[in-house]
Design a protein around this motif. Structure first.
Motif, PDB file in Angstrom:
ATOM      1  N   SER A 237     -29.089 -57.714  81.976  1.00 58.66           N
ATOM      2  CA  SER A 237     -30.024 -59.012  82.060  1.00 58.66           C
ATOM      3  C   SER A 237     -31.322 -59.099  82.261  1.00 58.66           C
ATOM      4  CB  SER A 237     -28.873 -59.911  82.962  1.00 58.66           C
ATOM      5  OG  SER A 237     -29.013 -59.229  84.199  1.00 58.66           O
ATOM      6  N   GLU A 240     -33.374 -58.559  78.622  1.00 63.27           N
ATOM      7  CA  GLU A 240     -32.856 -59.423  77.642  1.00 63.27           C
ATOM      8  C   GLU A 240     -34.190 -59.682  76.401  1.00 63.27           C
ATOM      9  OE1 GLU A 240     -31.019 -63.802  76.517  1.00 63.27           O
ATOM     10  OE2 GLU A 240     -31.023 -62.942  78.497  1.00 63.27           O
ATOM     11  N   SER A 307     -28.021 -58.523  75.593  1.00 69.07           N
ATOM     12  CA  SER A 307     -29.178 -57.978  75.005  1.00 69.07           C
ATOM     13  C   SER A 307     -28.882 -57.218  73.913  1.00 69.07           C
ATOM     14  CB  SER A 307     -29.912 -56.996  76.216  1.00 69.07           C
ATOM     15  OG  SER A 307     -30.123 -57.570  77.231  1.00 69.07           O
TER      16      SER A 307
END
Length: 313
Positions: A237, A240, A307
């Motif tokens: 995260s 991303e 991602s």
């Protein structure tokens, strides 16, 4: 220890003058001097050094300042339990920066009259502040089972191996763990637990791995990787946007799921209708959460990596 005496001592320190401190507190100078005298007698030492051009704390006074400030904060927090609509929330850096903000927006949309004071710091600092009653709730990358607290698994986040554009690993969906042998990794925030996960999950090659540098934060690591200074393993995260924009690439390690377990912790004695309890219930009902009591076997959380990995559909 009388909190009024503590307040008077800190006012003198801040103002550098008995006259100004008395005016700030709305009391007489004799009353202020009496407060200081009682505190010095109780502690057995001089706290303020008087001079012609003002006053300043003695060495003992300097040592007392952080403890005095902590006592007043604790008193304010105790009073707030019964009359405040504030939530004192703590988060380790990666959670506070990359995961928490959208959830806070949703929570405040549901509870617009509440106020959130968010503290972001290293995991050890946030854990200590929770223990010291400076925070109501904390979201952390590890939890050390301190007594008097409830802790849950909040969610599991994938860890990715990131590299600069043009690196030989770019475009590959995965690499063999043996390709990591002898690799020097860039480290981020000390105490986050990522290095411990790497050593555990990559036991066969971990002895040959080393930290090329400890850069203090994931943001610093990302900049270093983009600049071609090395590779690292970070929360999916956290990268991303960089992966989507092609500013770096990422891959996984074949036949290995690197996951970080993120925890929600709070004091067992939270009042039922306080903001902290409402926030805990909100997180527990959030679709992005995988909350289970920490002592129970947890179901595997869905893959929450947002991602794209170059080389994969």
């Amino acid at each position: 220890m009388n909190l009024k005496h503590i307040e008077s001592f800190l006012a003198i320190v801040r103002c550098g003058s008995f006259r100004k401190a008395a005016a700030q507190l709305g009391i007489s100078q004799p009353a202020l001097s009496q407060h200081l005298g009682h505190l010095e007698a109780e502690l057995g030492g001089s706290l303020i050094q008087r001079r012609n051009n003002g006053c300043r704390p003695t060495q003992a006074g300097l040592a007392l300042i952080p403890h005095a400030e902590s006592l007043l904060r604790a008193a304010a927090r105790a009073q707030a339990l019964f009359k405040s609509n504030a939530l004192y929330l703590g988060a380790s850096s990666n959670i506070g920066v990359y995961l928490l903000q959208p959830l806070l927006r949703q929570y405040l949309d549901r509870h617009p009259t509440e106020r959130v004071e968010l503290s972001i710091g290293t995991n050890p600092v946030i854990a200590d502040r929770l223990s010291n009653a400076e925070l109501d709730v904390a979201l952390m990358e590890w939890w050390d089972d301190r007594p008097g607290f409830t802790a849950h698994l909040w969610r599991e986040e994938e860890l990715l191996l990131i590299a600069p554009p043009g690196h030989p690993w770019c475009g590959r969906s995965s690499i063999d763990r043996e390709e990591l042998r002898g690799c020097a990794l860039l480290g981020g925030e000390p105490g986050s637990g990522t290095w411990r996960i790497i050593q555990t999950e990559l036991a066969a090659v971990s002895a040959s791995l080393s930290l090329a540098a400890s850069l203090g934060s994931t943001e610093a690591v990302k900049r270093a990787v983009q600049a071609g200074l090395g590779v690292s393993i970070v929360l999916a995260s956290a990268v991303e946007h960089e992966l989507r924009d092609g500013r770096m690439c990422a891959t996984r390690i074949r036949d290995l799921e690197l996951k970080k377990r993120l925890h929600l912790a709070y004091r067992e004695t939270l009042l039922e209708n306080c903001p902290a309890r409402r926030f805990v219930r909100f997180l527990m009902s959030s679709p992005s959460s995988a909350l289970r009591p920490k002592h129970r076997a947890c179901e595997r959380a869905p893959d929450q990596s947002l991602s794209p990995i170059r080389g994969e559909p």
